[in-house]
Design an enzyme around this catalytic site. Structure first.
Site, PDB file in Angstrom:
ATOM      1  N   GLY A   1      -5.412   2.016 -10.327  1.00 35.53           N
ATOM      2  CA  GLY A   1      -6.014   2.477  -9.078  1.00 35.53           C
ATOM      3  C   GLY A   1      -5.331   3.657  -8.396  1.00 35.53           C
ATOM      4  O   GLY A   1      -5.763   4.061  -7.309  1.00 35.53           O
TER       5      GLY A   1
ATOM      6  N   SER B   1       0.822  -1.230   0.000  1.00 38.68           N
ATOM      7  CA  SER B   1       0.000   0.000   0.000  1.00 38.68           C
ATOM      8  C   SER B   1       0.848   1.270   0.000  1.00 38.68           C
ATOM      9  O   SER B   1       1.810   1.392   0.760  1.00 38.68           O
ATOM     10  CB  SER B   1      -0.912   0.006   1.229  1.00 38.68           C
TER      11      SER B   1
ATOM     12  N   ASN C   1     -19.173 -11.975 -11.057  1.00 39.29           N
ATOM     13  CA  ASN C   1     -18.218 -12.355 -10.006  1.00 39.29           C
ATOM     14  C   ASN C   1     -17.912 -13.844 -10.062  1.00 39.29           C
ATOM     15  O   ASN C   1     -18.762 -14.645 -10.460  1.00 39.29           O
ATOM     16  CB  ASN C   1     -18.796 -12.005  -8.624  1.00 39.29           C
ATOM     17  N   ARG C   2     -16.695 -14.192  -9.665  1.00 38.63           N
ATOM     18  CA  ARG C   2     -16.266 -15.591  -9.623  1.00 38.63           C
ATOM     19  C   ARG C   2     -17.271 -16.421  -8.823  1.00 38.63           C
ATOM     20  O   ARG C   2     -17.686 -17.493  -9.247  1.00 38.63           O
ATOM     21  CB  ARG C   2     -14.873 -15.639  -8.971  1.00 38.63           C
ATOM     22  N   THR C   3     -17.655 -15.935  -7.655  1.00 39.19           N
ATOM     23  CA  THR C   3     -18.687 -16.623  -6.865  1.00 39.19           C
ATOM     24  C   THR C   3     -20.036 -16.023  -7.252  1.00 39.19           C
ATOM     25  O   THR C   3     -20.371 -14.896  -6.882  1.00 39.19           O
ATOM     26  CB  THR C   3     -18.433 -16.434  -5.356  1.00 39.19           C
TER      27      THR C   3
ATOM     28  N   LYS D   1     -13.445  -4.615   4.234  1.00 39.23           N
ATOM     29  CA  LYS D   1     -14.379  -3.487   4.155  1.00 39.23           C
ATOM     30  C   LYS D   1     -15.817  -3.846   4.531  1.00 39.23           C
ATOM     31  O   LYS D   1     -16.561  -2.990   5.001  1.00 39.23           O
ATOM     32  CB  LYS D   1     -14.374  -2.902   2.738  1.00 39.23           C
TER      33      LYS D   1
ATOM     34  N   GLY E   1     -16.363  -8.470  -9.906  1.00 41.93           N
ATOM     35  CA  GLY E   1     -16.149  -8.550  -8.461  1.00 41.93           C
ATOM     36  C   GLY E   1     -17.435  -8.213  -7.730  1.00 41.93           C
ATOM     37  O   GLY E   1     -18.338  -7.575  -8.301  1.00 41.93           O
TER      38      GLY E   1
ATOM     39  N   ASP F   1     -14.713   5.417  -0.956  1.00 46.08           N
ATOM     40  CA  ASP F   1     -14.455   4.762  -2.250  1.00 46.08           C
ATOM     41  C   ASP F   1     -15.504   5.185  -3.285  1.00 46.08           C
ATOM     42  O   ASP F   1     -15.166   5.395  -4.457  1.00 46.08           O
ATOM     43  CB  ASP F   1     -14.534   3.227  -2.115  1.00 46.08           C
TER      44      ASP F   1
HETATM   45  P1  NDP Z   1     -12.760  -8.079  -1.276  1.00 47.42           P
HETATM   46  O1  NDP Z   1     -11.885  -9.087  -0.626  1.00 47.42           O
HETATM   47  O2  NDP Z   1     -13.909  -7.534  -0.518  1.00 47.42           O
HETATM   48  O3  NDP Z   1     -13.349  -8.716  -2.642  1.00 47.42           O
HETATM   49  C1  NDP Z   1     -12.492  -9.375  -3.523  1.00 47.42           C
HETATM   50  C2  NDP Z   1     -13.230  -9.690  -4.811  1.00 47.42           C
HETATM   51  O4  NDP Z   1     -12.270 -10.179  -5.758  1.00 47.42           O
HETATM   52  C3  NDP Z   1     -14.284 -10.784  -4.679  1.00 47.42           C
HETATM   53  O5  NDP Z   1     -15.351 -10.471  -5.554  1.00 47.42           O
HETATM   54  C4  NDP Z   1     -13.530 -12.034  -5.151  1.00 47.42           C
HETATM   55  O6  NDP Z   1     -14.376 -13.017  -5.708  1.00 47.42           O
HETATM   56  C5  NDP Z   1     -12.689 -11.453  -6.254  1.00 47.42           C
HETATM   57  N1  NDP Z   1     -11.469 -12.210  -6.556  1.00 47.42           N
HETATM   58  C6  NDP Z   1     -10.379 -12.388  -5.782  1.00 47.42           C
HETATM   59  N2  NDP Z   1      -9.440 -13.104  -6.422  1.00 47.42           N
HETATM   60  C7  NDP Z   1      -9.958 -13.401  -7.653  1.00 47.42           C
HETATM   61  C8  NDP Z   1      -9.451 -14.119  -8.775  1.00 47.42           C
HETATM   62  N3  NDP Z   1      -8.230 -14.675  -8.772  1.00 47.42           N
HETATM   63  N4  NDP Z   1     -10.253 -14.213  -9.866  1.00 47.42           N
HETATM   64  C9  NDP Z   1     -11.471 -13.647  -9.890  1.00 47.42           C
HETATM   65  N5  NDP Z   1     -12.014 -12.952  -8.849  1.00 47.42           N
HETATM   66  C10 NDP Z   1     -11.247 -12.833  -7.736  1.00 47.42           C
HETATM   67  O7  NDP Z   1     -11.778  -6.931  -1.782  1.00 47.42           O
HETATM   68  P2  NDP Z   1     -12.121  -5.390  -2.046  1.00 47.42           P
HETATM   69  O8  NDP Z   1     -13.404  -5.319  -2.778  1.00 47.42           O
HETATM   70  O9  NDP Z   1     -11.975  -4.595  -0.823  1.00 47.42           O
HETATM   71  O10 NDP Z   1     -10.916  -4.936  -3.024  1.00 47.42           O
HETATM   72  C11 NDP Z   1     -10.855  -5.342  -4.363  1.00 47.42           C
HETATM   73  C12 NDP Z   1      -9.647  -4.726  -5.034  1.00 47.42           C
HETATM   74  O11 NDP Z   1      -9.852  -3.329  -5.242  1.00 47.42           O
HETATM   75  C13 NDP Z   1      -8.354  -4.857  -4.209  1.00 47.42           C
HETATM   76  O12 NDP Z   1      -7.303  -5.262  -5.072  1.00 47.42           O
HETATM   77  C14 NDP Z   1      -8.106  -3.450  -3.690  1.00 47.42           C
HETATM   78  O13 NDP Z   1      -6.743  -3.171  -3.519  1.00 47.42           O
HETATM   79  C15 NDP Z   1      -8.699  -2.620  -4.843  1.00 47.42           C
HETATM   80  N6  NDP Z   1      -9.086  -1.270  -4.390  1.00 47.42           N
HETATM   81  C16 NDP Z   1      -8.223  -0.224  -4.624  1.00 47.42           C
HETATM   82  C17 NDP Z   1      -8.560   1.043  -4.204  1.00 47.42           C
HETATM   83  C18 NDP Z   1      -7.637   2.160  -4.477  1.00 47.42           C
HETATM   84  O14 NDP Z   1      -7.626   3.127  -3.718  1.00 47.42           O
HETATM   85  N7  NDP Z   1      -6.875   2.112  -5.541  1.00 47.42           N
HETATM   86  C19 NDP Z   1      -9.811   1.331  -3.490  1.00 47.42           C
HETATM   87  C20 NDP Z   1     -10.640   0.178  -3.341  1.00 47.42           C
HETATM   88  C21 NDP Z   1     -10.261  -1.065  -3.757  1.00 47.42           C
HETATM   89  P3  NDP Z   1     -15.107 -14.125  -4.797  1.00 47.42           P
HETATM   90  O15 NDP Z   1     -16.360 -13.461  -4.284  1.00 47.42           O
HETATM   91  O16 NDP Z   1     -15.372 -15.221  -5.734  1.00 47.42           O
HETATM   92  O17 NDP Z   1     -14.145 -14.487  -3.690  1.00 47.42           O
END
Ligand code: NDP
Length: 266
Positions: free
Chosen positions: A235, A23, A154-156, A74, A131, A108
């Site tokens: 981002g 970060s 979303n994956r799930t 979050k 996502g 956000d």
């Molecule tokens: P969460 O853990 O809440 O959600 C993660 C999501 O990513 C879920 O939908 C998950 O799917 C999916 N996911 C994870 N790995 C994979 C994969 N290999 N293939 C497909 N889907 C995948 O995370 P957040 O929502 O808090 O954050 C998401 C991203 O956004 C992070 O990388 C974060 O750093 C970025 N972000 C950046 C910000 C910035 O300031 N630049 C601000 C906000 C977010 P499943 O439900 O199937 O597990």
């Protein structure tokens, strides 16, 4: 660099998450504090999902005043709060906490809208959000506020379906990139260097590919979209936009956005 929450150093502000060592928030907020003459310290602290309640209690006890909350915490943070605003209630996720009041907001969503404004998207542009975690929820809420038509994948599947049902967006089982003028990667796949394996050749030539994640070089999502000739956004601008709004929520004074941007290399 990040600290284990059990060994959190003396500081007043932090970003918590897992992973969090990448970060740029500490660098960005320290630059903001310096610019505004605030003698606070801001650090990155690793907090695994299952240890969130103990970690937050410990940081509050150690005198931490404010937190930014990132992946994957979050949504889980909501259960620990004593107060939150209407957007947090409607989004179901928070990224900014005042630990002295156990209050929270979500920067956000408005931060994301700031970052897409310069893209000049048509007002009825279809947007595909990949996502369904905490950040996807904020993005979907923000887009629907501005009346974009939103598709969620979303994956799930169940999580995408639940988010679509809650918000009135549309859940899609199969990704058709050609349908969207903005494709938002709100998954955390880029943090572990995973490519989502999208068929970029089918994307609309005017579409913008937006990865909420950032890295020292282009993420796999950005790299593949560029290879197909698309405009891209990572981002970093969102990092500054949401961080500036967090700063303003904590301190009630304008954030020094120029200093924050240059601290992250923008
Ligand atoms: P969460 O853990 O809440 O959600 C993660 C999501 O990513 C879920 O939908 C998950 O799917 C999916 N996911 C994870 N790995 C994979 C994969 N290999 N293939 C497909 N889907 C995948 O995370 P957040 O929502 O808090 O954050 C998401 C991203 O956004 C992070 O990388 C974060 O750093 C970025 N972000 C950046 C910000 C910035 O300031 N630049 C601000 C906000 C977010 P499943 O439900 O199937 O597990």
């Amino acid at each position: 660099m990040s600290f284990d929450w059990r060994e959190a150093p003396e500081a007043e502000y932090a970003v918590i998450g897992d992973p969090v060592g990448h970060s740029l928030s500490p660098r960005m907020h320290m630059a903001a504090f310096k610019e505004r003459g605030l003698a606070h310290r801001y650090v990155a602290i690793k907090v695994p999902k299952l240890e969130l309640p103990e970690a937050v209690a410990r940081l509050a006890m150690r005198g931490y005043q404010g937190l930014n909350v990132t992946v994957p915490l979050k949504e889980g943070i909501i259960g620990l709060l004593e107060a939150f605003d209407e957007p947090v209630r409607r989004i179901g996720a928070a990224n900014t906490l005042d630990l002295t009041r156990m209050a929270a907001t979500n920067t956000d969503a408005p931060g994301f809208l700031e970052t897409i404004e310069p893209l000049g998207l048509p007002s009825d542009a279809p947007v595909l959000v990949l996502g369904a975690g905490g950040s996807a929820k904020a993005v979907v809420y923000a887009l629907l506020q501005k009346e974009y038509s939103v598709l969620i994948h979303n994956r799930t599947r169940e999580k995408a379906l639940a988010l679509a049902e809650e918000t009135g967006a549309e859940m899609v089982d199969a990704i058709d990139l050609g349908q969207a003028r903005l494709i938002v990667n709100a998954t955390s796949a880029s943090l572990s260097g995973h490519d989502l394996g999208l068929d970029w050749q089918y994307a609309h030539p005017d579409a913008v590919a937006y990865d909420l994640s950032y890295a020292s070089g282009p993420t796999p999502f950005i790299r593949e979209a560029r290879r197909a000739g698309l405009r891209t956004l990572d981002g970093l601008r969102l990092l500054v936009a949401q961080g500036a709004l967090s700063f303003e929520w904590w301190f009630g004074v304008p954030a020094p956005r120029c200093a924050m941007m240059s601290a992250v290399g923008l």
